[in-house]
Design an enzyme around this catalytic site. Structure first.
Site, mmCIF file in Angstrom:
data_model
loop_
_atom_site.group_PDB
_atom_site.id
_atom_site.type_symbol
_atom_site.label_atom_id
_atom_site.label_comp_id
_atom_site.label_asym_id
_atom_site.label_seq_id
_atom_site.Cartn_x
_atom_site.Cartn_y
_atom_site.Cartn_z
ATOM 1 N N HIS A 23 0.825 -1.210 0.000
ATOM 2 C CA HIS A 23 0.000 0.000 0.000
ATOM 3 C C HIS A 23 0.867 1.272 0.000
ATOM 4 O O HIS A 23 0.378 2.349 -0.308
ATOM 5 C CB HIS A 23 -0.894 -0.016 1.242
ATOM 6 C CG HIS A 23 -2.296 0.454 1.019
ATOM 7 N ND1 HIS A 23 -2.913 0.507 -0.210
ATOM 8 C CD2 HIS A 23 -3.226 0.907 1.914
ATOM 9 C CE1 HIS A 23 -4.157 0.967 -0.061
ATOM 10 N NE2 HIS A 23 -4.363 1.215 1.211
ATOM 11 N N ASN A 69 -6.855 6.879 3.615
ATOM 12 C CA ASN A 69 -8.214 7.340 3.310
ATOM 13 C C ASN A 69 -8.451 8.809 3.641
ATOM 14 O O ASN A 69 -9.554 9.321 3.453
ATOM 15 C CB ASN A 69 -9.262 6.451 3.991
ATOM 16 C CG ASN A 69 -9.121 6.411 5.489
ATOM 17 O OD1 ASN A 69 -8.146 6.912 6.042
ATOM 18 N ND2 ASN A 69 -10.075 5.814 6.160
ATOM 19 N N ASP A 94 -0.796 2.282 -5.266
ATOM 20 C CA ASP A 94 -0.861 0.845 -5.501
ATOM 21 C C ASP A 94 -2.141 0.509 -6.265
ATOM 22 O O ASP A 94 -3.149 1.181 -6.130
ATOM 23 C CB ASP A 94 -0.813 0.082 -4.175
ATOM 24 C CG ASP A 94 -1.975 0.430 -3.250
ATOM 25 O OD1 ASP A 94 -2.238 1.632 -3.041
ATOM 26 O OD2 ASP A 94 -2.630 -0.490 -2.737
ATOM 27 N N ASN A 115 -9.391 3.975 -1.493
ATOM 28 C CA ASN A 115 -9.869 5.038 -0.609
ATOM 29 C C ASN A 115 -9.051 6.321 -0.680
ATOM 30 O O ASN A 115 -9.586 7.413 -0.487
ATOM 31 C CB ASN A 115 -9.959 4.539 0.834
ATOM 32 C CG ASN A 115 -11.099 3.551 1.001
ATOM 33 O OD1 ASN A 115 -12.121 3.651 0.338
ATOM 34 N ND2 ASN A 115 -10.913 2.581 1.877
#
Length: 189
Positions: A23, A69, A94, A115
């Site tokens: 991520h 997010n 990613d 997100n």
């Protein structure tokens, strides 16, 4: 004549435990790019950022540090403060829908369930920014996706990252050239 202003954003999560997560590929690519271009990133509690002026272009580098997010706040604030329109923003993130190592550009569109991209679109009030999507693969069972992106790259993947960073940096340079051509044509009118 005004300078072209470009923002390059790397997405990830702050903290040592996330450092080598899939991520966090946006952070990793941006760190590598900043090092290559000699840009120091200054850290605050909410972001790491740096700036470079070169050949008529002002480059703004940004790593939002409020978790994935919530990435949109830092991006929209830097954009507004410096008058950078969405089409001059590139977000590196990613992409689970691509196999590991696939790199692909995209402008605008949906968020694909990401997100960070969703929050940036909402806070900018536009999805018209560019994305450099870095394939991290996904597990066979979609219920395992969150755990997959929050897991570290394996040894084989880690060994391939330097070559992939070079490919990503070339794509970023191509994007910069394209933005310069468009800016130049608009300035000539």
């Amino acid at each position: 004549m005004a300078n072209l202003k470009l923002m390059i954003v790397g997405l990830g999560n702050p903290g040592q435990k996330y450092e080598r997560n899939r991520h966090n590929i946006g952070f990793l690519v941006l760190d590598d790019l900043a090092k290559d271009w000699g840009v120091d990133l200054n850290r605050s509690t909410k972001e790491e950022k740096g700036k470079m002026d070169k050949e008529g272009v002002s480059y703004y580098f940004l790593k939002p540090l409020e978790y994935m997010n919530l990435s949109g706040k830092a991006v929209s604030e830097l954009s507004r403060k410096n008058g950078i329109p969405p089409e001059n923003i590139l977000v590196i993130h990613d992409e689970v829908d691509f196999p590991f190592s696939k790199l692909k550009f995209k402008q605008s569109g949906g968020n694909g369930g990401h997100n960070g991209i969703k929050d940036i679109s909402e806070k900018l009030g536009s999805p018209d920014f560019f994305r450099l999507r870095f394939g991290v693969g996904k597990p066979g069972d979609s219920a395992l996706t969150a755990g997959h992106v929050l897991s570290n790259f394996n040894q084989e993947e880690m060994s391939k990252l330097p070559e992939l960073f070079d490919q990503a940096k070339q794509k970023i340079k191509d994007w910069v050239r394209e933005r310069q051509i468009i800016f130049s044509k608009a300035s000539d009118k």
